[in-house]
Enzyme design. Structure first.
Site, PDB file in Angstrom:
ATOM      1  N   HIS A 103       0.715  -1.173   0.080  1.00  0.00           N
ATOM      2  CA  HIS A 103      -0.169   0.068  -0.004  1.00  0.00           C
ATOM      3  C   HIS A 103       0.914   1.256   0.058  1.00  0.00           C
ATOM      4  O   HIS A 103       2.049   1.178   0.884  1.00  0.00           O
ATOM      5  CB  HIS A 103      -0.746   0.215   0.950  1.00  0.00           C
ATOM      6  CG  HIS A 103      -1.901   1.153   1.349  1.00  0.00           C
ATOM      7  ND1 HIS A 103      -1.605   2.444   1.528  1.00  0.00           N
ATOM      8  CD2 HIS A 103      -3.205   1.050   0.872  1.00  0.00           C
ATOM      9  CE1 HIS A 103      -2.922   3.066   1.328  1.00  0.00           C
ATOM     10  NE2 HIS A 103      -3.729   2.258   0.984  1.00  0.00           N
ATOM     11  N   ASN A 122       0.469   4.202   1.002  1.00  0.00           N
ATOM     12  CA  ASN A 122       0.551   5.124   2.565  1.00  0.00           C
ATOM     13  C   ASN A 122       1.256   4.028   3.730  1.00  0.00           C
ATOM     14  O   ASN A 122       2.120   4.435   4.514  1.00  0.00           O
ATOM     15  CB  ASN A 122      -0.723   5.708   2.961  1.00  0.00           C
ATOM     16  CG  ASN A 122      -1.221   6.452   1.936  1.00  0.00           C
ATOM     17  OD1 ASN A 122      -1.816   6.317   0.917  1.00  0.00           O
ATOM     18  ND2 ASN A 122      -0.952   7.749   2.143  1.00  0.00           N
ATOM     19  N   SER A 144       4.855  13.533   4.604  1.00  0.00           N
ATOM     20  CA  SER A 144       5.449  14.126   3.370  1.00  0.00           C
ATOM     21  C   SER A 144       6.719  15.295   4.289  1.00  0.00           C
ATOM     22  O   SER A 144       7.307  16.012   3.464  1.00  0.00           O
ATOM     23  CB  SER A 144       4.494  14.804   2.818  1.00  0.00           C
ATOM     24  OG  SER A 144       3.851  13.820   2.027  1.00  0.00           O
ATOM     25  N   THR A 194      43.660  49.344 -12.473  1.00  0.00           N
ATOM     26  CA  THR A 194      42.763  49.437 -11.317  1.00  0.00           C
ATOM     27  C   THR A 194      41.744  50.563 -11.924  1.00  0.00           C
ATOM     28  O   THR A 194      42.176  51.516 -12.350  1.00  0.00           O
ATOM     29  CB  THR A 194      43.166  49.761  -9.974  1.00  0.00           C
ATOM     30  OG1 THR A 194      44.303  50.957 -10.153  1.00  0.00           O
ATOM     31  CG2 THR A 194      44.476  48.581  -9.525  1.00  0.00           C
ATOM     32  N   HIS A 195      40.477  50.562 -11.105  1.00  0.00           N
ATOM     33  CA  HIS A 195      39.395  51.477 -11.615  1.00  0.00           C
ATOM     34  C   HIS A 195      39.367  51.661 -12.986  1.00  0.00           C
ATOM     35  O   HIS A 195      39.150  52.701 -13.514  1.00  0.00           O
ATOM     36  CB  HIS A 195      39.852  52.774 -11.181  1.00  0.00           C
ATOM     37  CG  HIS A 195      40.036  52.776  -9.486  1.00  0.00           C
ATOM     38  ND1 HIS A 195      38.968  53.116  -8.662  1.00  0.00           N
ATOM     39  CD2 HIS A 195      41.127  52.825  -8.562  1.00  0.00           C
ATOM     40  CE1 HIS A 195      39.495  52.986  -7.277  1.00  0.00           C
ATOM     41  NE2 HIS A 195      40.623  52.745  -7.377  1.00  0.00           N
ATOM     42  N   SER A 222      28.348  37.552 -35.929  1.00  0.00           N
ATOM     43  CA  SER A 222      27.446  38.670 -36.302  1.00  0.00           C
ATOM     44  C   SER A 222      26.737  38.370 -37.560  1.00  0.00           C
ATOM     45  O   SER A 222      27.209  37.666 -38.517  1.00  0.00           O
ATOM     46  CB  SER A 222      28.091  39.941 -36.509  1.00  0.00           C
ATOM     47  OG  SER A 222      26.975  41.000 -37.399  1.00  0.00           O
ATOM     48  N   LYS A 234      33.344  38.755 -37.882  1.00  0.00           N
ATOM     49  CA  LYS A 234      33.151  39.348 -36.257  1.00  0.00           C
ATOM     50  C   LYS A 234      33.124  38.064 -35.572  1.00  0.00           C
ATOM     51  O   LYS A 234      32.455  37.168 -35.832  1.00  0.00           O
ATOM     52  CB  LYS A 234      32.145  40.387 -36.223  1.00  0.00           C
ATOM     53  CG  LYS A 234      32.138  41.041 -35.048  1.00  0.00           C
ATOM     54  CD  LYS A 234      31.079  42.149 -34.622  1.00  0.00           C
ATOM     55  CE  LYS A 234      31.035  42.830 -33.501  1.00  0.00           C
ATOM     56  NZ  LYS A 234      30.943  42.023 -32.302  1.00  0.00           N
ATOM     57  N   GLU A 245      29.829  35.260 -22.346  1.00  0.00           N
ATOM     58  CA  GLU A 245      28.504  35.901 -22.060  1.00  0.00           C
ATOM     59  C   GLU A 245      27.410  34.868 -21.823  1.00  0.00           C
ATOM     60  O   GLU A 245      26.557  35.226 -20.806  1.00  0.00           O
ATOM     61  CB  GLU A 245      28.044  36.366 -23.494  1.00  0.00           C
ATOM     62  CG  GLU A 245      28.761  37.829 -24.164  1.00  0.00           C
ATOM     63  CD  GLU A 245      28.468  37.687 -25.518  1.00  0.00           C
ATOM     64  OE1 GLU A 245      27.723  36.989 -26.279  1.00  0.00           O
ATOM     65  OE2 GLU A 245      29.145  38.848 -26.078  1.00  0.00           O
TER      66      GLU A 245
END
Length: 462
Positions: free
Chosen positions: A127, A129, A138, A185-186, A316, A322, A329
Protein backbone atom coordinates in the site's frame (compact mmCIF):
# COMPACT_ATOMS: atom_id res chain seq x y z
CA UNK A 1 -6.11 6.32 -24.36
CA UNK A 2 -7.03 3.51 -21.98
CA UNK A 3 -7.66 4.33 -18.32
CA UNK A 4 -7.90 2.45 -15.07
CA UNK A 5 -9.78 3.46 -11.94
CA UNK A 6 -7.74 4.40 -8.86
CA UNK A 7 -9.12 5.42 -5.47
CA UNK A 8 -8.04 7.65 -2.61
CA UNK A 9 -9.86 9.12 0.39
CA UNK A 10 -11.71 11.58 -1.86
CA UNK A 11 -13.06 8.94 -4.22
CA UNK A 12 -12.36 7.48 -7.64
CA UNK A 13 -9.97 8.92 -10.24
CA UNK A 14 -9.26 7.88 -13.82
CA UNK A 15 -5.54 7.31 -14.44
CA UNK A 16 -3.87 6.49 -17.79
CA UNK A 17 -3.55 2.72 -17.88
CA UNK A 18 0.10 2.78 -18.92
CA UNK A 19 1.22 4.92 -15.97
CA UNK A 20 2.33 3.67 -12.57
CA UNK A 21 1.04 6.58 -10.53
CA UNK A 22 -2.20 6.61 -8.59
CA UNK A 23 -5.07 8.86 -7.61
CA UNK A 24 -3.20 11.54 -5.69
CA UNK A 25 -0.65 12.04 -8.45
CA UNK A 26 -3.44 12.29 -11.01
CA UNK A 27 -5.29 14.85 -8.88
CA UNK A 28 -2.12 16.93 -8.66
CA UNK A 29 -1.68 16.80 -12.43
CA UNK A 30 -5.22 18.06 -12.90
CA UNK A 31 -5.17 20.65 -10.13
CA UNK A 32 -1.82 22.27 -10.93
CA UNK A 33 -1.44 22.75 -14.70
CA UNK A 34 0.99 25.57 -13.99
CA UNK A 35 4.10 26.46 -15.97
CA UNK A 36 6.58 24.11 -17.57
CA UNK A 37 8.77 23.52 -14.51
CA UNK A 38 8.64 19.88 -13.40
CA UNK A 39 9.89 18.43 -10.15
CA UNK A 40 13.57 17.66 -10.86
CA UNK A 41 14.48 14.02 -11.31
CA UNK A 42 17.22 14.54 -8.72
CA UNK A 43 14.43 14.89 -6.14
CA UNK A 44 12.74 11.75 -7.49
CA UNK A 45 16.01 9.85 -7.09
CA UNK A 46 16.39 11.31 -3.61
CA UNK A 47 12.97 9.89 -2.77
CA UNK A 48 13.96 6.51 -4.22
CA UNK A 49 17.07 6.38 -2.03
CA UNK A 50 14.98 7.37 0.97
CA UNK A 51 12.11 4.93 0.37
CA UNK A 52 14.62 2.14 -0.14
CA UNK A 53 16.24 2.98 3.18
CA UNK A 54 12.92 3.31 5.01
CA UNK A 55 11.83 -0.11 3.75
CA UNK A 56 15.01 -1.66 5.12
CA UNK A 57 14.59 0.15 8.45
CA UNK A 58 10.95 -0.86 8.80
CA UNK A 59 11.83 -4.46 8.00
CA UNK A 60 14.63 -4.43 10.59
CA UNK A 61 12.13 -3.02 13.11
CA UNK A 62 9.79 -5.95 12.22
CA UNK A 63 7.11 -3.64 10.86
CA UNK A 64 7.35 -4.72 7.19
CA UNK A 65 7.43 -8.23 5.73
CA UNK A 66 10.44 -9.55 3.85
CA UNK A 67 8.48 -9.83 0.59
CA UNK A 68 7.23 -6.27 0.79
CA UNK A 69 10.65 -4.94 1.74
CA UNK A 70 12.32 -6.69 -1.17
CA UNK A 71 9.68 -5.52 -3.65
CA UNK A 72 9.93 -1.92 -2.47
CA UNK A 73 13.73 -2.03 -2.61
CA UNK A 74 13.66 -3.45 -6.15
CA UNK A 75 11.19 -0.79 -7.32
CA UNK A 76 13.39 1.93 -5.83
CA UNK A 77 16.44 0.54 -7.57
CA UNK A 78 14.61 0.65 -10.89
CA UNK A 79 13.81 4.31 -10.27
CA UNK A 80 17.45 5.00 -9.43
CA UNK A 81 18.48 3.31 -12.67
CA UNK A 82 16.29 5.75 -14.60
CA UNK A 83 13.86 3.03 -15.72
CA UNK A 84 10.71 4.75 -14.42
CA UNK A 85 11.36 8.43 -15.13
CA UNK A 86 8.17 8.81 -17.19
CA UNK A 87 6.04 8.12 -14.14
CA UNK A 88 7.06 11.29 -12.28
CA UNK A 89 5.24 14.11 -14.10
CA UNK A 90 4.37 16.62 -11.39
CA UNK A 91 4.79 20.37 -11.50
CA UNK A 92 7.01 22.29 -9.12
CA UNK A 93 3.99 24.50 -8.46
CA UNK A 94 2.05 22.22 -6.11
CA UNK A 95 1.56 21.96 -2.39
CA UNK A 96 4.37 23.72 -0.56
CA UNK A 97 5.21 20.68 1.55
CA UNK A 98 5.83 18.54 -1.52
CA UNK A 99 3.13 16.11 -0.38
CA UNK A 100 2.04 15.27 -3.91
CA UNK A 101 5.59 14.43 -4.98
CA UNK A 102 5.95 12.23 -1.91
CA UNK A 103 2.72 10.47 -2.86
CA UNK A 104 3.85 10.26 -6.47
CA UNK A 105 6.87 8.30 -5.21
CA UNK A 106 4.73 6.18 -2.88
CA UNK A 107 2.24 5.36 -5.64
CA UNK A 108 4.79 4.49 -8.30
CA UNK A 109 6.84 2.38 -5.90
CA UNK A 110 3.79 0.49 -4.62
CA UNK A 111 2.45 -0.07 -8.15
CA UNK A 112 5.76 -1.48 -9.35
CA UNK A 113 6.28 -3.45 -6.12
CA UNK A 114 2.89 -5.09 -6.57
CA UNK A 115 3.78 -6.02 -10.14
CA UNK A 116 6.92 -7.68 -8.83
CA UNK A 117 5.04 -9.52 -6.08
CA UNK A 118 2.45 -10.74 -8.58
CA UNK A 119 5.18 -11.99 -10.92
CA UNK A 120 6.66 -13.92 -8.01
CA UNK A 121 3.27 -15.37 -7.06
CA UNK A 122 3.37 -13.71 -3.64
CA UNK A 123 -0.08 -13.08 -2.16
CA UNK A 124 0.73 -9.74 -0.55
CA UNK A 125 -0.11 -6.18 -1.55
CA UNK A 126 2.02 -3.07 -0.96
CA UNK A 127 0.00 0.00 0.00
CA UNK A 128 1.43 3.46 -0.89
CA UNK A 129 0.61 4.97 2.51
CA UNK A 130 0.65 2.04 4.90
CA UNK A 131 3.78 0.36 3.52
CA UNK A 132 5.91 2.66 1.32
CA UNK A 133 5.16 5.68 3.53
CA UNK A 134 5.30 3.72 6.79
CA UNK A 135 6.67 5.76 9.73
CA UNK A 136 6.88 8.81 7.49
CA UNK A 137 5.17 12.06 6.57
CA UNK A 138 5.65 14.25 3.52
CA UNK A 139 6.82 16.84 6.04
CA UNK A 140 9.97 14.88 6.86
CA UNK A 141 10.45 12.89 3.64
CA UNK A 142 10.43 15.83 1.24
CA UNK A 143 13.13 17.82 3.10
CA UNK A 144 15.14 14.61 3.41
CA UNK A 145 14.89 14.00 -0.33
CA UNK A 146 15.87 17.65 -0.84
CA UNK A 147 19.06 17.16 1.15
CA UNK A 148 19.94 13.89 -0.55
CA UNK A 149 19.48 15.51 -3.96
CA UNK A 150 21.34 18.68 -3.01
CA UNK A 151 24.35 16.96 -1.46
CA UNK A 152 24.70 14.51 -4.34
CA UNK A 153 24.42 17.29 -6.95
CA UNK A 154 27.16 19.33 -5.32
CA UNK A 155 29.50 16.33 -5.07
CA UNK A 156 28.83 14.71 -8.43
CA UNK A 157 28.23 17.72 -10.69
CA UNK A 158 29.45 21.01 -9.26
CA UNK A 159 32.75 20.13 -7.61
CA UNK A 160 34.19 18.20 -10.61
CA UNK A 161 33.36 21.10 -12.94
CA UNK A 162 34.86 23.59 -10.50
CA UNK A 163 38.01 21.49 -10.20
CA UNK A 164 38.40 21.27 -13.98
CA UNK A 165 38.26 25.03 -14.46
CA UNK A 166 40.59 25.58 -11.51
CA UNK A 167 43.12 23.15 -13.01
CA UNK A 168 42.98 24.95 -16.35
CA UNK A 169 43.72 28.30 -14.75
CA UNK A 170 46.57 26.73 -12.81
CA UNK A 171 48.11 25.52 -16.07
CA UNK A 172 47.65 28.95 -17.67
CA UNK A 173 49.13 30.57 -14.58
CA UNK A 174 52.30 28.52 -15.00
CA UNK A 175 52.38 29.04 -18.76
CA UNK A 176 52.25 32.84 -18.48
CA UNK A 177 54.17 33.16 -15.23
CA UNK A 178 56.81 35.55 -16.63
CA UNK A 179 54.72 37.41 -19.22
CA UNK A 180 54.82 40.96 -17.88
CA UNK A 181 51.72 43.05 -18.59
CA UNK A 182 50.25 46.27 -17.35
CA UNK A 183 47.91 46.12 -14.39
CA UNK A 184 44.64 48.03 -14.21
CA UNK A 185 42.66 49.42 -11.30
CA UNK A 186 39.50 51.54 -11.62
CA UNK A 187 39.71 50.66 -15.36
CA UNK A 188 42.83 52.83 -15.49
CA UNK A 189 46.47 51.89 -16.05
CA UNK A 190 48.30 50.71 -12.94
CA UNK A 191 51.66 49.15 -12.16
CA UNK A 192 52.77 45.94 -13.93
CA UNK A 193 52.18 42.37 -12.97
CA UNK A 194 52.51 39.16 -14.92
CA UNK A 195 49.68 37.51 -16.82
CA UNK A 196 50.33 34.45 -14.69
CA UNK A 197 49.84 36.49 -11.54
CA UNK A 198 46.58 37.89 -12.88
CA UNK A 199 45.33 34.39 -13.66
CA UNK A 200 46.48 33.20 -10.23
CA UNK A 201 43.86 35.53 -8.78
CA UNK A 202 41.18 33.76 -10.79
CA UNK A 203 42.49 30.38 -9.72
CA UNK A 204 42.53 31.39 -6.06
CA UNK A 205 38.94 32.67 -6.30
CA UNK A 206 37.78 29.27 -7.47
CA UNK A 207 39.79 27.44 -4.82
CA UNK A 208 38.35 29.60 -2.06
CA UNK A 209 34.81 29.14 -3.40
CA UNK A 210 35.42 25.40 -3.53
CA UNK A 211 36.44 25.39 0.13
CA UNK A 212 33.42 27.43 1.20
CA UNK A 213 30.98 25.32 -0.85
CA UNK A 214 32.30 22.05 0.57
CA UNK A 215 32.19 23.42 4.10
CA UNK A 216 28.60 24.57 3.64
CA UNK A 217 27.66 21.28 1.99
CA UNK A 218 28.44 19.43 5.22
CA UNK A 219 25.36 20.99 6.83
CA UNK A 220 23.15 19.37 4.19
CA UNK A 221 24.05 15.96 5.64
CA UNK A 222 21.54 16.55 8.45
CA UNK A 223 18.24 14.84 7.64
CA UNK A 224 14.68 15.49 8.78
CA UNK A 225 13.59 11.85 8.53
CA UNK A 226 12.04 10.63 11.78
CA UNK A 227 10.24 13.88 12.49
CA UNK A 228 7.06 12.79 10.66
CA UNK A 229 4.27 15.40 10.77
CA UNK A 230 5.45 18.19 13.08
CA UNK A 231 8.80 17.00 14.41
CA UNK A 232 7.57 14.80 17.27
CA UNK A 233 8.02 11.56 15.34
CA UNK A 234 4.44 10.42 15.77
CA UNK A 235 3.80 6.93 14.27
CA UNK A 236 7.54 6.28 13.91
CA UNK A 237 9.77 4.10 16.07
CA UNK A 238 12.17 6.17 18.18
CA UNK A 239 15.12 4.58 16.33
CA UNK A 240 13.61 5.01 12.89
CA UNK A 241 15.31 8.25 11.84
CA UNK A 242 18.73 7.07 12.95
CA UNK A 243 18.33 3.69 11.28
CA UNK A 244 17.26 5.29 7.99
CA UNK A 245 20.21 7.67 8.06
CA UNK A 246 22.64 4.80 8.64
CA UNK A 247 21.09 2.85 5.79
CA UNK A 248 21.44 5.89 3.52
CA UNK A 249 25.14 6.00 4.38
CA UNK A 250 25.45 2.41 3.21
CA UNK A 251 23.49 3.08 0.02
CA UNK A 252 25.10 6.36 -1.05
CA UNK A 253 28.49 6.47 0.64
CA UNK A 254 27.63 9.93 1.95
CA UNK A 255 27.83 10.53 5.73
CA UNK A 256 24.19 11.46 6.33
CA UNK A 257 22.85 11.62 9.87
CA UNK A 258 19.50 12.17 11.53
CA UNK A 259 18.97 15.76 12.68
CA UNK A 260 19.12 16.24 16.44
CA UNK A 261 16.16 18.63 16.27
CA UNK A 262 13.40 17.58 13.92
CA UNK A 263 11.33 20.68 14.69
CA UNK A 264 14.08 22.73 13.09
CA UNK A 265 14.50 20.28 10.23
CA UNK A 266 10.86 20.56 9.15
CA UNK A 267 10.35 24.30 9.41
CA UNK A 268 13.77 25.70 8.45
CA UNK A 269 15.89 25.43 5.34
CA UNK A 270 18.77 27.55 6.55
CA UNK A 271 21.27 24.87 5.48
CA UNK A 272 20.24 25.26 1.85
CA UNK A 273 20.19 29.06 2.17
CA UNK A 274 23.73 28.92 3.56
CA UNK A 275 24.96 26.53 0.88
CA UNK A 276 23.35 28.50 -1.91
CA UNK A 277 25.02 31.60 -0.51
CA UNK A 278 28.33 29.89 -1.25
CA UNK A 279 27.07 29.23 -4.79
CA UNK A 280 26.29 32.93 -5.05
CA UNK A 281 29.85 33.67 -3.98
CA UNK A 282 31.15 31.39 -6.72
CA UNK A 283 28.83 33.13 -9.19
CA UNK A 284 30.23 36.52 -8.23
CA UNK A 285 33.74 35.25 -8.90
CA UNK A 286 32.74 33.67 -12.21
CA UNK A 287 31.13 36.92 -13.29
CA UNK A 288 34.38 38.77 -12.55
CA UNK A 289 36.55 36.17 -14.29
CA UNK A 290 34.38 35.97 -17.40
CA UNK A 291 34.27 39.77 -17.62
CA UNK A 292 38.05 40.06 -17.20
CA UNK A 293 38.60 37.56 -19.98
CA UNK A 294 36.28 39.25 -22.45
CA UNK A 295 37.77 42.67 -21.69
CA UNK A 296 41.33 41.40 -22.05
CA UNK A 297 40.36 39.72 -25.33
CA UNK A 298 38.45 42.74 -26.66
CA UNK A 299 39.30 43.95 -30.13
CA UNK A 300 40.83 42.51 -32.15
CA UNK A 301 42.23 45.91 -33.17
CA UNK A 302 40.37 48.55 -31.21
CA UNK A 303 40.23 46.93 -27.78
CA UNK A 304 42.68 45.80 -25.12
CA UNK A 305 43.59 42.64 -27.00
CA UNK A 306 46.18 41.31 -24.55
CA UNK A 307 44.86 37.76 -24.81
CA UNK A 308 43.11 35.79 -27.51
CA UNK A 309 40.31 33.30 -26.98
CA UNK A 310 38.96 30.59 -29.30
CA UNK A 311 36.71 31.64 -32.19
CA UNK A 312 33.86 29.18 -31.77
CA UNK A 313 31.27 30.59 -34.17
CA UNK A 314 30.53 33.64 -36.33
CA UNK A 315 29.60 36.58 -34.12
CA UNK A 316 27.37 38.63 -36.34
CA UNK A 317 24.65 38.16 -38.91
CA UNK A 318 25.64 41.40 -40.62
CA UNK A 319 29.36 42.03 -39.90
CA UNK A 320 31.52 39.48 -41.74
CA UNK A 321 34.43 38.06 -39.79
CA UNK A 322 33.24 39.26 -36.39
CA UNK A 323 33.86 36.91 -33.47
CA UNK A 324 32.33 37.49 -30.05
CA UNK A 325 33.22 36.27 -26.52
CA UNK A 326 30.13 34.09 -26.40
CA UNK A 327 31.34 31.75 -23.66
CA UNK A 328 31.83 34.72 -21.35
CA UNK A 329 28.38 35.96 -22.23
CA UNK A 330 26.76 32.61 -21.48
CA UNK A 331 28.59 32.27 -18.17
CA UNK A 332 27.72 35.80 -17.04
CA UNK A 333 24.05 35.21 -17.88
CA UNK A 334 24.19 32.07 -15.76
CA UNK A 335 25.58 34.02 -12.82
CA UNK A 336 22.70 36.50 -12.99
CA UNK A 337 20.27 33.57 -12.85
CA UNK A 338 22.05 32.25 -9.75
CA UNK A 339 21.70 35.66 -8.08
CA UNK A 340 17.97 35.55 -8.81
CA UNK A 341 17.69 31.99 -7.52
CA UNK A 342 19.42 33.05 -4.32
CA UNK A 343 16.84 35.76 -3.73
CA UNK A 344 14.03 33.26 -4.34
CA UNK A 345 15.55 30.66 -2.02
CA UNK A 346 16.21 33.17 0.73
CA UNK A 347 12.69 34.56 0.67
CA UNK A 348 11.06 31.13 0.38
CA UNK A 349 13.10 29.84 3.32
CA UNK A 350 11.89 32.74 5.46
CA UNK A 351 8.33 31.42 5.20
CA UNK A 352 8.59 28.71 7.84
CA UNK A 353 5.29 29.30 9.58
CA UNK A 354 4.91 27.42 12.87
CA UNK A 355 5.93 23.76 12.40
CA UNK A 356 6.46 23.64 8.63
CA UNK A 357 8.01 25.55 5.77
CA UNK A 358 5.62 25.29 2.82
CA UNK A 359 7.88 26.64 0.07
CA UNK A 360 9.97 23.48 -0.26
CA UNK A 361 9.46 22.68 -3.97
CA UNK A 362 10.51 26.13 -5.18
CA UNK A 363 13.54 26.06 -2.89
CA UNK A 364 14.90 22.77 -4.20
CA UNK A 365 13.95 23.54 -7.81
CA UNK A 366 15.98 26.76 -7.79
CA UNK A 367 18.85 25.17 -5.89
CA UNK A 368 19.21 22.29 -8.33
CA UNK A 369 18.88 24.63 -11.29
CA UNK A 370 21.76 26.65 -9.88
CA UNK A 371 23.91 23.53 -9.55
CA UNK A 372 23.13 22.38 -13.09
CA UNK A 373 23.72 25.79 -14.66
CA UNK A 374 26.96 26.38 -12.78
CA UNK A 375 28.33 22.92 -13.54
CA UNK A 376 27.37 22.98 -17.20
CA UNK A 377 28.47 26.59 -17.57
CA UNK A 378 31.90 25.99 -16.04
CA UNK A 379 32.44 22.85 -18.11
CA UNK A 380 31.55 24.63 -21.34
CA UNK A 381 33.54 27.74 -20.44
CA UNK A 382 36.52 25.58 -19.61
CA UNK A 383 36.39 23.45 -22.75
CA UNK A 384 35.40 26.15 -25.24
CA UNK A 385 37.27 29.16 -23.87
CA UNK A 386 39.65 28.86 -20.92
CA UNK A 387 41.83 26.07 -22.32
CA UNK A 388 42.34 28.11 -25.47
CA UNK A 389 43.49 31.38 -23.86
CA UNK A 390 46.70 32.63 -25.43
CA UNK A 391 48.85 35.66 -24.68
CA UNK A 392 49.17 38.36 -27.37
CA UNK A 393 52.79 39.18 -26.57
CA UNK A 394 53.09 42.04 -29.05
CA UNK A 395 50.12 43.94 -27.65
CA UNK A 396 51.09 43.17 -24.05
CA UNK A 397 54.61 44.53 -24.61
CA UNK A 398 53.28 47.64 -26.34
CA UNK A 399 50.91 48.42 -23.47
CA UNK A 400 53.67 48.01 -20.91
CA UNK A 401 56.02 50.31 -22.83
CA UNK A 402 53.34 52.98 -23.25
CA UNK A 403 52.08 52.93 -19.67
CA UNK A 404 52.59 56.07 -17.62
CA UNK A 405 52.23 54.17 -14.36
CA UNK A 406 55.73 52.73 -14.64
CA UNK A 407 56.65 56.07 -13.13
CA UNK A 408 55.61 54.60 -9.76
CA UNK A 409 59.01 52.94 -9.56
CA UNK A 410 60.60 56.41 -9.34
CA UNK A 411 58.81 57.30 -6.08
CA UNK A 412 61.59 55.96 -3.80
CA UNK A 413 64.23 57.86 -5.76
CA UNK A 414 62.74 61.28 -6.54
CA UNK A 415 59.45 61.35 -4.57
CA UNK A 416 55.78 61.15 -5.45
CA UNK A 417 55.30 64.76 -6.59
CA UNK A 418 58.24 64.82 -9.03
CA UNK A 419 57.23 61.43 -10.39
CA UNK A 420 53.67 62.73 -10.92
CA UNK A 421 55.09 65.76 -12.76
CA UNK A 422 56.95 63.43 -15.14
CA UNK A 423 53.80 61.38 -15.84
CA UNK A 424 51.72 64.48 -16.52
CA UNK A 425 54.38 65.91 -18.82
CA UNK A 426 54.60 62.65 -20.80
CA UNK A 427 50.83 62.60 -21.16
CA UNK A 428 50.67 66.27 -22.21
CA UNK A 429 53.51 66.07 -24.73
CA UNK A 430 52.55 62.56 -25.92
CA UNK A 431 56.15 61.58 -25.24
CA UNK A 432 57.59 58.54 -23.53
CA UNK A 433 58.16 58.49 -19.79
CA UNK A 434 61.88 58.33 -20.40
CA UNK A 435 61.82 61.43 -22.58
CA UNK A 436 59.72 63.33 -20.04
CA UNK A 437 61.92 62.22 -17.13
CA UNK A 438 65.12 63.39 -18.77
CA UNK A 439 63.43 66.63 -19.87
CA UNK A 440 62.56 67.55 -16.27
CA UNK A 441 66.18 67.10 -15.20
CA UNK A 442 65.18 65.05 -12.16
CA UNK A 443 67.17 62.05 -13.35
CA UNK A 444 69.49 60.97 -16.12
CA UNK A 445 68.81 58.55 -18.93
CA UNK A 446 71.06 56.03 -17.22
CA UNK A 447 69.20 56.37 -13.92
CA UNK A 448 65.88 55.90 -15.72
CA UNK A 449 67.08 52.67 -17.32
CA UNK A 450 68.30 51.43 -13.95
CA UNK A 451 65.20 52.31 -11.96
CA UNK A 452 62.44 51.58 -14.51
CA UNK A 453 62.64 47.83 -15.06
CA UNK A 454 59.20 46.19 -15.24
CA UNK A 455 60.64 42.79 -14.34
CA UNK A 456 61.73 44.22 -10.97
CA UNK A 457 58.24 45.59 -10.35
CA UNK A 458 56.27 42.33 -10.44
CA UNK A 459 57.84 40.41 -7.52
CA UNK A 460 58.33 37.00 -9.08
CA UNK A 461 60.95 34.34 -8.42
CA UNK A 462 63.24 33.98 -11.41
Amino acid sequence: MDFRTERDTLGEVQVPADKHWGAQTQRSLENFPIGIEKMPLEVTYGFAELKKATAVANYDLEKLSLHKKNAIVKACEEILNGELDEHFPLSVWQTGSGTQSNMNANEVISFRANQLLSEQGVDEKVHPNDDVNMSQSSNDTFPTAMHIAAYRAVCSKLIPALNNLTDTFYQKEKEFYEVIKIGRTHLQDATPLTLGQEISGWRAMLERSNTMIQEANKHILSLAIGGTAVGTGINAHEEFGERVAKQLVLQTGFPFYSSDNKFHALTSHDEIVYLHGALKGLSADLMKIANDIRWLASGPRSGIGEITIPANEPGSSIMPGKVNPTQSEALTMITTQIMGNDATIGFAASQGNFELNVFKPVIIYNFLQSITLLADGMNTFNDKCAVGIEANLEIISKHVENSLMLVTALNPHIGYEKAAEIAKLAFKDESTLKEAAVKTGYLTEEQYDEWIQPLNMVNIDR
